[in-house]
Motif scaffolding. Structure first.
Motif, PDB file in Angstrom:
ATOM      1  N   HIS A 172      41.708  13.163  12.160  1.00 53.79           N
ATOM      2  CA  HIS A 172      42.683  13.807  11.282  1.00 53.79           C
ATOM      3  C   HIS A 172      43.747  14.496  12.109  1.00 53.79           C
ATOM      4  O   HIS A 172      43.423  15.138  13.105  1.00 53.79           O
ATOM      5  CB  HIS A 172      42.002  14.844  10.385  1.00 53.79           C
ATOM      6  CG  HIS A 172      41.436  14.221   9.171  1.00 53.79           C
ATOM      7  ND1 HIS A 172      40.155  13.721   9.135  1.00 53.79           N
ATOM      8  CD2 HIS A 172      41.994  13.981   7.955  1.00 53.79           C
ATOM      9  CE1 HIS A 172      39.957  13.185   7.937  1.00 53.79           C
ATOM     10  NE2 HIS A 172      41.043  13.339   7.209  1.00 53.79           N
ATOM     11  N   ARG A 187      44.768  20.353   7.718  1.00 54.28           N
ATOM     12  CA  ARG A 187      44.619  18.906   7.966  1.00 54.28           C
ATOM     13  C   ARG A 187      45.722  18.190   7.225  1.00 54.28           C
ATOM     14  O   ARG A 187      45.910  18.426   6.040  1.00 54.28           O
ATOM     15  CB  ARG A 187      43.313  18.437   7.347  1.00 54.28           C
ATOM     16  CG  ARG A 187      42.124  18.554   8.217  1.00 54.28           C
ATOM     17  CD  ARG A 187      40.995  17.900   7.470  1.00 54.28           C
ATOM     18  NE  ARG A 187      39.823  17.802   8.310  1.00 54.28           N
ATOM     19  CZ  ARG A 187      38.851  16.936   8.099  1.00 54.28           C
ATOM     20  NH1 ARG A 187      38.907  16.095   7.081  1.00 54.28           N
ATOM     21  NH2 ARG A 187      37.821  16.890   8.895  1.00 54.28           N
ATOM     22  N   PRO A 190      45.056  11.311   7.881  1.00 53.08           N
ATOM     23  CA  PRO A 190      44.089  10.562   8.697  1.00 53.08           C
ATOM     24  C   PRO A 190      44.842   9.616   9.644  1.00 53.08           C
ATOM     25  O   PRO A 190      45.833   9.010   9.248  1.00 53.08           O
ATOM     26  CB  PRO A 190      43.272   9.774   7.665  1.00 53.08           C
ATOM     27  CG  PRO A 190      44.092   9.758   6.426  1.00 53.08           C
ATOM     28  CD  PRO A 190      45.137  10.819   6.504  1.00 53.08           C
TER      29      PRO A 190
END
Ligand code: SAH
Length: 204
Positions: A172, A187, A190
């Protein structure tokens, strides 16, 4: 490339788009990959490493919200493409590469292209570059499993760091911001990056 891969995916910062128009990606790829230099993908470079997908370079740079007077640290020089983009947008760029061959090649290319605001070092970027700290922005283009402590320490007050975190194959991207000495993390996406390694080749 800029219109269909970067602008179309929602990156709107005019200076950033201009930087992508100024830096010729084909100069950073191996001769056999020149025909694919403006494709929407990462490409192999020497030492089994990769030049990142243009959109990911744009996304990470955008997240750093660079100002003209910012001092930036990059970990993982690789081809030098990301460092050249950073150098278009900020005052000074410090970049560290662990493979001597890649670091030396990039240094030569920066000089050929006329960049006078990029400083290269061959070494382990996990430790950052304390002699030039603090940095307004830090970008890491190889993935450790944990965010290196020295890099967090070398982030200036108000500084931003973008880093892929986790073990292969999927990590991430984490965006960190330092305010009043405290670090907040988020975050954001991905991604797939090569691992961050130490000088013996062991993964961090
Ligand atoms: N930013 C690069 C992407 C290169 S891929 C570009 O624009 O082309 C990531 C790079 O990180 C690889 O070249 C790899 O050798 C390097 N790397 C891995 N671990 C490292 C470490 N500990 N310190 C510095 N560089 C490292």
């Amino acid at each position: 490339m800029v219109k269909t891969q970067i602008e179309a995916r929602g990156i709107a910062d005019k200076k950033l788009l201009e930087a992508f128009r100024n830096v010729e990606r084909h100069k950073f790829v191996l001769p056999e990959y020149i025909p694919y230099a403006y494709n929407d993908s990462p490409l192999p470079i020497e030492e089994e490493q990769t030049i990142s997908q243009p959109y990911i370079v744009a996304f990470m740079t955008d997240a750093l919200n660079l100002g003209k007077t910012d001092k930036v640290l990059e970990i993982g020089t690789g081809s030098g493409y990301q460092a050249a983009i950073l150098a278009e947008l900020s005052d000074s760029v410090y970049t560290i590469e662990i493979f001597e061959n890649l670091g030396n090649k990039a240094r030569k290319l920066f000089s050929e292209l006329g960049y006078k605001n990029i400083w290269c070092k061959v070494g382990d970027g996990f430790q950052g570059w304390p002699e030039h700290a603090p940095f307004d922005a830090i970008i890491v283009t190889c993935a450790p499993t944990k965010i290196p402590e020295p890099l967090q320490e070398q982030l200036a007050e108000g500084g931003r760091m973008i880093i892929p975190v986790g073990s292969s194959p999927v990590q991430h991207l984490v965006l960190l911001k330092k305010r009043k000495g405290k670090i907040r993390e988020e975050r954001v996406l991905p991604v797939r990056f090569v691992p961050m390694i130490d000088t013996s080749g062991k993964k961090y």
